[in-house]
Design a protein around this motif. Sequence first.
Motif, PDB file in Angstrom:
ATOM      1  N   SER A  55      13.771 -37.737   9.994  1.00 13.94           N
ATOM      2  CA  SER A  55      14.032 -37.668  11.182  1.00 13.94           C
ATOM      3  C   SER A  55      12.121 -37.979  11.242  1.00 13.94           C
ATOM      4  O   SER A  55      11.224 -37.829  10.882  1.00 13.94           O
ATOM      5  CB  SER A  55      14.051 -36.507  11.528  1.00 13.94           C
ATOM      6  OG  SER A  55      13.471 -35.413  11.338  1.00 13.94           O
ATOM      7  N   GLY A  56      11.902 -38.130  13.114  1.00  9.28           N
ATOM      8  CA  GLY A  56      10.702 -38.549  13.416  1.00  9.28           C
ATOM      9  C   GLY A  56       9.737 -37.085  13.606  1.00  9.28           C
ATOM     10  O   GLY A  56       9.023 -37.018  13.301  1.00  9.28           O
ATOM     11  N   THR A  57      10.613 -35.989  13.869  1.00 13.65           N
ATOM     12  CA  THR A  57      10.123 -34.529  13.767  1.00 13.65           C
ATOM     13  C   THR A  57       9.794 -34.476  12.410  1.00 13.65           C
ATOM     14  O   THR A  57       8.324 -33.547  11.727  1.00 13.65           O
ATOM     15  CB  THR A  57      11.173 -33.449  14.203  1.00 13.65           C
ATOM     16  OG1 THR A  57      11.646 -34.017  15.488  1.00 13.65           O
ATOM     17  CG2 THR A  57      10.341 -32.028  14.064  1.00 13.65           C
ATOM     18  N   SER A  81       6.509 -34.913  27.338  1.00 16.70           N
ATOM     19  CA  SER A  81       7.735 -35.825  25.903  1.00 16.70           C
ATOM     20  C   SER A  81       8.424 -34.912  25.342  1.00 16.70           C
ATOM     21  O   SER A  81       9.590 -33.844  26.223  1.00 16.70           O
ATOM     22  CB  SER A  81       6.010 -35.729  25.380  1.00 16.70           C
ATOM     23  OG  SER A  81       6.342 -36.274  24.026  1.00 16.70           O
ATOM     24  N   ALA A  84       9.903 -32.058  20.280  1.00 15.12           N
ATOM     25  CA  ALA A  84       8.841 -32.429  18.961  1.00 15.12           C
ATOM     26  C   ALA A  84       7.385 -32.684  18.678  1.00 15.12           C
ATOM     27  O   ALA A  84       7.013 -32.570  17.684  1.00 15.12           O
ATOM     28  CB  ALA A  84      10.225 -33.174  18.043  1.00 15.12           C
ATOM     29  N   SER A  85       7.158 -33.673  19.662  1.00 20.86           N
ATOM     30  CA  SER A  85       5.327 -33.975  19.686  1.00 20.86           C
ATOM     31  C   SER A  85       4.725 -32.360  19.702  1.00 20.86           C
ATOM     32  O   SER A  85       3.465 -32.481  19.109  1.00 20.86           O
ATOM     33  CB  SER A  85       5.166 -34.940  20.937  1.00 20.86           C
ATOM     34  OG  SER A  85       5.282 -34.299  21.947  1.00 20.86           O
ATOM     35  N   VAL A 127       1.198 -39.760  22.840  1.00 18.86           N
ATOM     36  CA  VAL A 127       2.919 -40.341  22.465  1.00 18.86           C
ATOM     37  C   VAL A 127       2.858 -41.337  23.605  1.00 18.86           C
ATOM     38  O   VAL A 127       1.950 -41.169  24.751  1.00 18.86           O
ATOM     39  CB  VAL A 127       4.149 -38.938  22.918  1.00 18.86           C
ATOM     40  CG1 VAL A 127       5.317 -39.473  22.796  1.00 18.86           C
ATOM     41  CG2 VAL A 127       3.188 -37.431  22.392  1.00 18.86           C
ATOM     42  N   ASP A 153       1.983 -40.534  18.056  1.00 20.54           N
ATOM     43  CA  ASP A 153       3.845 -40.402  18.184  1.00 20.54           C
ATOM     44  C   ASP A 153       4.051 -41.606  18.728  1.00 20.54           C
ATOM     45  O   ASP A 153       4.237 -41.474  20.108  1.00 20.54           O
ATOM     46  CB  ASP A 153       3.992 -39.087  19.143  1.00 20.54           C
ATOM     47  CG  ASP A 153       5.652 -38.680  18.983  1.00 20.54           C
ATOM     48  OD1 ASP A 153       6.076 -39.919  19.226  1.00 20.54           O
ATOM     49  OD2 ASP A 153       6.392 -37.586  19.445  1.00 20.54           O
ATOM     50  N   ALA A 155       7.459 -42.368  18.238  1.00 20.48           N
ATOM     51  CA  ALA A 155       8.736 -41.625  17.984  1.00 20.48           C
ATOM     52  C   ALA A 155       9.870 -43.251  19.019  1.00 20.48           C
ATOM     53  O   ALA A 155      10.666 -43.091  19.156  1.00 20.48           O
ATOM     54  CB  ALA A 155       9.234 -40.495  18.575  1.00 20.48           C
ATOM     55  N   TYR A 179      17.012 -42.412  15.654  1.00 22.68           N
ATOM     56  CA  TYR A 179      18.536 -41.244  16.229  1.00 22.68           C
ATOM     57  C   TYR A 179      18.627 -42.736  17.350  1.00 22.68           C
ATOM     58  O   TYR A 179      18.411 -43.325  17.571  1.00 22.68           O
ATOM     59  CB  TYR A 179      17.088 -40.255  16.931  1.00 22.68           C
ATOM     60  CG  TYR A 179      18.523 -39.121  17.446  1.00 22.68           C
ATOM     61  CD1 TYR A 179      19.476 -38.074  16.989  1.00 22.68           C
ATOM     62  CD2 TYR A 179      19.572 -39.407  19.065  1.00 22.68           C
ATOM     63  CE1 TYR A 179      19.938 -37.857  17.422  1.00 22.68           C
ATOM     64  CE2 TYR A 179      20.433 -38.485  19.418  1.00 22.68           C
ATOM     65  CZ  TYR A 179      20.698 -37.546  18.334  1.00 22.68           C
ATOM     66  OH  TYR A 179      21.886 -37.403  18.752  1.00 22.68           O
ATOM     67  N   GLY A 189      16.301 -40.590  11.381  1.00 30.92           N
ATOM     68  CA  GLY A 189      15.176 -40.734  10.707  1.00 30.92           C
ATOM     69  C   GLY A 189      14.059 -41.294  11.082  1.00 30.92           C
ATOM     70  O   GLY A 189      14.202 -41.177  12.176  1.00 30.92           O
TER      71      GLY A 189
HETATM   72  C1  LIG Z   1       8.118 -38.551  21.439  1.00 35.26           C
HETATM   73  C2  LIG Z   1       9.173 -37.619  20.403  1.00 35.26           C
HETATM   74  N1  LIG Z   1       8.726 -37.431  19.101  1.00 35.26           N
HETATM   75  C3  LIG Z   1       9.356 -37.180  18.136  1.00 35.26           C
HETATM   76  C4  LIG Z   1      10.577 -37.441  18.589  1.00 35.26           C
HETATM   77  C5  LIG Z   1      11.285 -36.763  17.624  1.00 35.26           C
HETATM   78  O1  LIG Z   1      12.422 -37.689  16.728  1.00 35.26           O
HETATM   79  P1  LIG Z   1      13.604 -37.235  15.858  1.00 35.26           P
HETATM   80  O2  LIG Z   1      14.060 -36.749  17.249  1.00 35.26           O
HETATM   81  O3  LIG Z   1      14.213 -38.035  14.784  1.00 35.26           O
HETATM   82  O4  LIG Z   1      13.166 -35.872  15.030  1.00 35.26           O
HETATM   83  C6  LIG Z   1      11.487 -37.964  18.887  1.00 35.26           C
HETATM   84  C7  LIG Z   1      12.783 -38.450  19.255  1.00 35.26           C
HETATM   85  O5  LIG Z   1      14.181 -37.885  19.680  1.00 35.26           O
HETATM   86  C8  LIG Z   1      11.009 -38.148  20.356  1.00 35.26           C
HETATM   87  O6  LIG Z   1      10.774 -38.731  21.377  1.00 35.26           O
END
Ligand SMILES: Cc1ncc(COP(=O)(O)O)c(C=O)c1O
Length: 377
Positions: A55-57, A81, A84-85, A127, A153, A155, A179, A189
């Motif tokens: 995941s991005g997280t 944002s 998760a950021s 971000v 970030d 993402a 996502y 991912g």
């Molecule tokens: C700005 C930002 N950072 C982090 C994430 C985290 O990614 P994920 O949902 O894949 O964990 C997202 C996505 O949803 C996002 O939009």
Amino acid sequence: MMNIPLSKPWITEDDIKEVAEVLKTPNLSLGPKLLEFENMLLRVSGRKFAVAVNSGTSALHLIIRSLGIKDGDEVITTPFSFIASSNCILFERAKPVFVDIDPNTYNINPELIEEKITDKTKAILAVDVFGQPASWDRLIEIAKKYNLYLIEDSAEAIGSEYKEKPAGSFGVASVFAFYPNKQITTGEGGVVLTDDEQIYKLSKSMRNQGRGEEETWLYHTRLGYNYRISDINCALGISQLNRLNKIIEMRDTVAKMYSQKLSEVEEVITPYISPDTTRMSWFVYVIRLKDKFYGKDRNIIIESLGRRGIQTRNYFEAIHLEPFYVEQFGFKEGDFPVTEFVADRTIALPFYTTMTEGEVDYVIKNLKEVIYEVKHS
Ligand SMILES: Cc1ncc(COP(=O)(O)O)c(C=O)c1O
């Protein structure tokens, strides 16, 4: 009545074939599709190293840990944002120090950063909100001046460009996320991208339970996680990345259709694209209501559209006003006025790669009707 979702992945027969092919092999994880996917992501971002994860997280967490950010450290970031950021900073018990945003791009306002820097500041995490790159030249300047790590970030911005340089290429490390609502998806991912060999090695090790460099199965050199992404997911990512340019163009066509058709709706402000954004890879299409429609009225508009089969969302809520941030840090309304002003008025409209003009027209027709109702109620 039409049913129009907020977002929808574009999965082709080719995507399905590529995924099915992997299932015929013994390599469902840590196999050749992982390496192929990572190599493609290097080409998109212009980076030297990639570590694809689940995941991005997870990708953000690996960067924070690889940089040694820990208890008591401060990381400057944006309150406008996806959560998760900011949460990735909390994972290591460091403190997110929010800086308000630019009222047009909705990205962190670099001119407000310096006053927030203290002895404890270790990094700036910016971000690329909604796909639009942050003001990287200024951010790089400030990070250099105060000797801070800069984290991108990205993402939401795969394929975007800032002054003709790719999103994901800025700072010491960056992430993309996959996502199903993103421009390209792997189901779930994300990826860590960097030019720094140390961050690469640490992220790769921590992705796989802290195993040593040779990845000997039961030799653990440090605390790690299971942040692996399967080759099944990577195969989907490869197939999707193969048409990234087409996807970006199709999304751009939908966004332009919206902006052109909404230009006559006087209650609506369409997205602002900075001249520094030399290529926009649209993640979501977010309108802002003119000043007098906000809060309750905005929420009524979202609910009424929902009843008409149109899914929209109040992207984003201000992070500092999320209940557990208020509880833990004592943030309150008024702390970040621009973020709060924007967060109170924005609506993400349905937006996806294969959206048709008929669907856009349907959304706009209903949006106009619902705004009329709110105005006259
Ligand atoms: C700005 C930002 N950072 C982090 C994430 C985290 O990614 P994920 O949902 O894949 O964990 C997202 C996505 O949803 C996002 O939009």
